[in-house]
Design an enzyme around this catalytic site. Structure first.
Site, PDB file in Angstrom:
ATOM      1  N   HIS A   1      -8.243  -1.094   0.640  1.00  0.00           N
ATOM      2  CA  HIS A   1      -7.165  -2.279   0.150  1.00  0.00           C
ATOM      3  C   HIS A   1      -8.219  -3.497  -0.202  1.00  0.00           C
ATOM      4  O   HIS A   1      -9.058  -4.043   0.485  1.00  0.00           O
ATOM      5  CB  HIS A   1      -6.507  -2.636   1.655  1.00  0.00           C
ATOM      6  CG  HIS A   1      -5.749  -1.432   2.150  1.00  0.00           C
ATOM      7  ND1 HIS A   1      -4.320  -1.426   2.343  1.00  0.00           N
ATOM      8  CD2 HIS A   1      -6.573  -0.514   2.814  1.00  0.00           C
ATOM      9  CE1 HIS A   1      -4.242  -0.256   3.128  1.00  0.00           C
ATOM     10  NE2 HIS A   1      -5.378   0.345   3.296  1.00  0.00           N
TER      11      HIS A   1
ATOM     12  N   HIS B   1      -5.200  -1.085  -4.646  1.00  0.00           N
ATOM     13  CA  HIS B   1      -5.671  -0.028  -3.588  1.00  0.00           C
ATOM     14  C   HIS B   1      -6.650   1.065  -4.557  1.00  0.00           C
ATOM     15  O   HIS B   1      -6.154   1.709  -5.527  1.00  0.00           O
ATOM     16  CB  HIS B   1      -4.430   0.764  -3.329  1.00  0.00           C
ATOM     17  CG  HIS B   1      -3.894  -0.216  -2.303  1.00  0.00           C
ATOM     18  ND1 HIS B   1      -2.694  -0.981  -2.705  1.00  0.00           N
ATOM     19  CD2 HIS B   1      -3.922  -0.831  -0.949  1.00  0.00           C
ATOM     20  CE1 HIS B   1      -2.228  -1.843  -1.613  1.00  0.00           C
ATOM     21  NE2 HIS B   1      -2.864  -1.550  -0.646  1.00  0.00           N
TER      22      HIS B   1
ATOM     23  N   LYS C   1     -13.253  -4.844   7.746  1.00  0.00           N
ATOM     24  CA  LYS C   1     -13.190  -5.427   6.642  1.00  0.00           C
ATOM     25  C   LYS C   1     -14.040  -6.695   6.151  1.00  0.00           C
ATOM     26  O   LYS C   1     -14.871  -7.005   7.133  1.00  0.00           O
ATOM     27  CB  LYS C   1     -11.472  -5.877   6.672  1.00  0.00           C
ATOM     28  CG  LYS C   1     -11.407  -6.808   7.783  1.00  0.00           C
ATOM     29  CD  LYS C   1      -9.861  -7.452   7.867  1.00  0.00           C
ATOM     30  CE  LYS C   1      -9.738  -8.064   9.070  1.00  0.00           C
ATOM     31  NZ  LYS C   1      -8.367  -9.059   9.103  1.00  0.00           N
TER      32      LYS C   1
ATOM     33  N   ARG D   1       7.135 -11.447   4.772  1.00  0.00           N
ATOM     34  CA  ARG D   1       6.575 -11.515   6.423  1.00  0.00           C
ATOM     35  C   ARG D   1       7.580 -12.594   7.116  1.00  0.00           C
ATOM     36  O   ARG D   1       7.570 -13.597   6.648  1.00  0.00           O
ATOM     37  CB  ARG D   1       5.136 -11.590   6.478  1.00  0.00           C
ATOM     38  CG  ARG D   1       4.389 -10.284   5.732  1.00  0.00           C
ATOM     39  CD  ARG D   1       3.152 -10.414   6.065  1.00  0.00           C
ATOM     40  NE  ARG D   1       2.422  -9.337   5.144  1.00  0.00           N
ATOM     41  CZ  ARG D   1       1.194  -9.010   4.956  1.00  0.00           C
ATOM     42  NH1 ARG D   1       0.116  -9.628   5.723  1.00  0.00           N
ATOM     43  NH2 ARG D   1       0.593  -8.507   4.193  1.00  0.00           N
TER      44      ARG D   1
ATOM     45  N   ASP E   1      -2.820  -7.690  -5.443  1.00  0.00           N
ATOM     46  CA  ASP E   1      -3.361  -6.387  -4.498  1.00  0.00           C
ATOM     47  C   ASP E   1      -3.744  -5.412  -5.328  1.00  0.00           C
ATOM     48  O   ASP E   1      -3.544  -5.349  -6.395  1.00  0.00           O
ATOM     49  CB  ASP E   1      -1.974  -6.173  -3.722  1.00  0.00           C
ATOM     50  CG  ASP E   1      -2.104  -5.309  -2.534  1.00  0.00           C
ATOM     51  OD1 ASP E   1      -3.414  -5.199  -2.275  1.00  0.00           O
ATOM     52  OD2 ASP E   1      -1.230  -5.076  -1.977  1.00  0.00           O
TER      53      ASP E   1
ATOM     54  N   CYS F   1       0.738  -1.275  -0.032  1.00  0.00           N
ATOM     55  CA  CYS F   1       0.060  -0.021  -0.056  1.00  0.00           C
ATOM     56  C   CYS F   1       0.657   1.367  -0.015  1.00  0.00           C
ATOM     57  O   CYS F   1       0.625   2.174  -0.625  1.00  0.00           O
ATOM     58  CB  CYS F   1      -1.132   0.101   1.132  1.00  0.00           C
ATOM     59  SG  CYS F   1      -0.804  -0.880   2.399  1.00  0.00           S
TER      60      CYS F   1
ATOM     61  N   GLN G   1       0.574 -10.814  -3.525  1.00  0.00           N
ATOM     62  CA  GLN G   1      -0.817 -10.503  -3.426  1.00  0.00           C
ATOM     63  C   GLN G   1      -1.327 -10.167  -4.638  1.00  0.00           C
ATOM     64  O   GLN G   1      -0.504  -9.633  -5.401  1.00  0.00           O
ATOM     65  CB  GLN G   1      -0.957  -9.456  -2.451  1.00  0.00           C
ATOM     66  CG  GLN G   1      -0.562  -9.914  -1.010  1.00  0.00           C
ATOM     67  CD  GLN G   1      -0.479  -8.666  -0.012  1.00  0.00           C
ATOM     68  OE1 GLN G   1      -0.121  -7.681  -0.291  1.00  0.00           O
ATOM     69  NE2 GLN G   1      -1.281  -8.865   1.181  1.00  0.00           N
TER      70      GLN G   1
END
Length: 610
Positions: free
Chosen positions: A480, A351, A434, A329, A349, A300, A347
């Site tokens: 997100h 945004h 979420k 991670r 991903d 992000c 991911q």
RNA sequence: GCCCUUGUAGCUCAGUCGGUAGAGCGCGUCCUUGGUAAGGACGAGGUCGGCGGUUCAAAUCCGCUCGAGGGCUCCA
């Protein structure tokens, strides 16, 4: 509280009491904690210096059978708190049971259940006699912290399962066995999809060529859907400055779950000249005094910087930035699991930067995408969880009004999905509520796939603005979303979902040509070249084997389609078609087959092995 | 990270009481030229996860270590 359990729960709960009874007979010094039924069986936690072994498990099981044969009666006793303390002391189980007694709220009924000499603090309910336990099996020994707190002593947990009938138990055990065959770690190895190498590191996935095909196909499918929704693709690097993650909050707040920073050369040189020790360095890391780079734990901040690299008018919004972004991670070693829990993952991903008014539609768009993609893959077995803030906690950022709006937006979107969903208070991220998608793996473990999160926090931290119709700066809202979580986890679960039998469009090897003898090699070579040129992932089995052996090998390799060519086919320009899903489909013109096959791939048709 | 279990050929596994390794599948070569789930012969492959110890001798016993599995804890 006298909880009424289902008949199956009663059997399992009673089994756990019988388990404890047996353990105390064999190991009188054992201290008991708790033993509830679970979704698939039961367990009981023991504190005992002797470490249970596999033989112990057998002996305990034999003792349990004896107890069942003795047909002990389960008797409920309601007592006062003082009597309860006395019973626990008399039974020599003070260590944990007194604490458990304290958990029973003042004013609630305190009850014990006794069978034979055994007595246990227990709300119930139970079967009336031990003989009602017709089918049980002890399964495994595991460590478990008392009260689930890692600061407490670790106890020994014995897991078992029980059913109303022997048939059901057998069925469950074979079902478990079958499920294990679909384990993505097993299939991933057998089919050569991915590899994890000690020399590379724990939890770091090496995608082999065949696995890479699956991932690539998925990514291009998803990307196509994103483009329909007007997402813009971006690329960002794997590391970024620590300060970026100080601003976002990731570095200070989630240090424990990140790889330590890559320290800036000059900064490191300076520390060296100061004679810094390792512990100094560690302290400086904690204090945030070091300069350097972080392997990115999330995408992000970089997407935010792309958004913020130019001014935006309300007319530009929503801006949707998408990336298959790889993040790292530091997961605890004991938590790593094949492709489903890893230390480096990509991911799907994106945004979204939008106005308050657009929030609802943006969330809906995300959910529609999930529905389309999971529907295409036939993955209908998922749960949706709406995670809200804990109304009694003040750990959340942003004002209550925004939270209210965000939560309503998510709830409404979830309702529109037509899938059962649960709302859970206190599960929200600190910056916003979420929606999570949760699926089960083959052995029943739940995994969170994707997530859609509303964020009022990061736009503030990064001071994001757009110019509104009123010509004044306004704060955008961020969403997100990673609907499939990570390619690693998603592919892992997909392998299990299909049991390795991928539909043709996803299969690493879509088609195998089996020439019956060398005499038709000229023809089979021609077909191979033709199909290859058409973009089909085709191989040729020129082994000097009989047809039966080649077919067998193709089946074991889980190749979804084969075409068999011999003299007859070569003469007439035909192929004999065999599908893993539909069996022998007979002979057809090669050109017809090719057209139909290309169509099958392009349509991403769902094919399931019966 | 913690508890338990586990680590022998590419894969699945055998290897008794310590006496320096074995099977099936797979792989390679040759023979066989075949019609919808295994044709035949021969052959190559292992520092028994790694390091150290006990012993005349260790895959086997002991210690440490790395990895894996099942749980627990954690999962922005």
């Amino acid at each position: 509280m006298n909880e009424q359990m289902t008949p199956l729960e009663e059997i399992r709960h009673s089994s756990s009491h019988v388990l404890a009874t047996a353990v105390l007979r064999l190991f009188p010094e054992a201290q008991l904690d708790i033993g509830p039924p679970t979704a698939t069986g039961f367990y009981y936690d023991f504190d005992l210096d002797h470490k249970f072994t596999a033989e112990d498990l057998q002996n305990i099981e034999a003792e349990m059978k004896k107890i069942i044969k003795e047909n002990q009666r389960f008797q409920r006793k309601e007592v006062s708190r003082e009597e309860a303390v006395q019973i626990i002391k008399d039974f020599g189980q003070e260590t944990y049971k007194l604490g458990r007694l304290d958990d029973v709220p003042e004013g609630d009924t305190i009850s014990f259940y006794q069978n034979g000499d055994f007595i246990d603090l227990c709300a119930g309910s139970h079967v009336n006699y031990t003989k009602k336990i017709k089918a049980f099996k002890l399964l495994s020994i595991a460590g478990a912290y008392h009260r689930g707190d890692e600061n407490n002593k670790q106890l020994q947990r014995i897991y078992g399962t029980a059913f109303a009938t022997k048939d059901e138990l057998e069925q469950y055990l074979t079902q478990l066995e079958e499920a294990r065959k679909r384990d993505h770690r097993r299939i991933g190895k057998d089919m050569g999809l991915f590899h994890i190498d000690e020399a590379v590191g724990q939890g770091l996935i090496l995608w082999k060529p065949k696995g890479a095909v699956i991932r690539e196909q998925l990514q291009s499918f998803i990307t196509g859907e994103l483009n329909k929704q007007d997402y813009k693709q971006v690329f960002t690097p794997h590391i970024g400055k620590l300060d970026l993650y100080r601003t976002s909050g990731h570095f200070p707040y989630y240090q424990d779950s990140q790889y330590p920073p890559v320290i800036d050369r000059d900064c490191l040189a300076e520390f060296v000249s100061e004679g810094c020790t390792c512990s100094d360095l560690s302290n400086k890391m904690d204090d945030g005094e070091i300069d350097g780079y972080l392997l990115k734990p999330m995408n992000c901040p970089m997407h935010i910087k792309i958004f913020d690299s130019e001014p935006h008018s309300y007319r530009d919004l929503p801006v949707r930035l998408a990336e298959f972004g790889t993040v790292y991670r530091w997961e605890q070693s004991g938590e790593l699991n094949g492709m489903t829990r890893v230390r480096g993952f990509t991911q799907d991903d994106a945004h979204l930067f939008c106005t308050e008014d657009q929030l609802q539609d943006e969330i809906k768009g995300c959910l529609d995408l999930v529905k389309t993609v999971l529907g295409t893959l036939g993955m209908e077995d998922y749960k949706v969880r709406v995670s809200l803030r804990d109304p009694n906690s003040d750990k959340y950022v942003g004002d209550a009004e925004n939270w209210e709006k965000a939560e309503n937006a998510l709830r409404n979107a979830a309702k529109g999905l037509g899938v059962p969903f649960a709302e859970v208070e206190g599960e929200a991220a600190f910056y916003g509520p979420k929606i999570d998608f949760i699926v089960n793996d083959v052995i029943g473990r739940e995994w969170q796939l994707g997530t859609v999160q509303v964020d009022y926090n990061l736009p503030v931290r990064f001071d994001l603005n757009y110019t509104g119709a009123d010509n004044k700066p306004h704060r955008p809202v961020m969403v997100h979303r990673a609907p499939f979580g990570s390619m690693e986890r998603f592919c892992g679960l997909l392998i299990e979902h299909f049991g390795g039998d991928f539909p043709t469009w996803l299969a690493p090897e879509q088609l195998r040509i089996l020439p019956i003898s060398e005499k038709v090699y000229e023809y089979s070579d021609k077909l191979y070249a033709d199909l290859k040129a058409a973009g089909i992932r085709v191989t040729l089995d020129n082994a000097s084997e009989k047809l039966g052996a080649k077919i067998r090998r193709a089946e074991l390799d889980k190749v979804p389609n084969t075409i068999i060519v011999g003299a007859k086919e070569a003469e007439e320009g035909n192929v004999s078609v065999r599908s893993r899903f539909d069996g022998d489909r007979g002979t057809m013109k090669f050109e017809d087959f090719k057209t139909e096959f290309l169509e099958l791939i392009a349509s991403r048709k769902l094919q399931l092995k019966k």
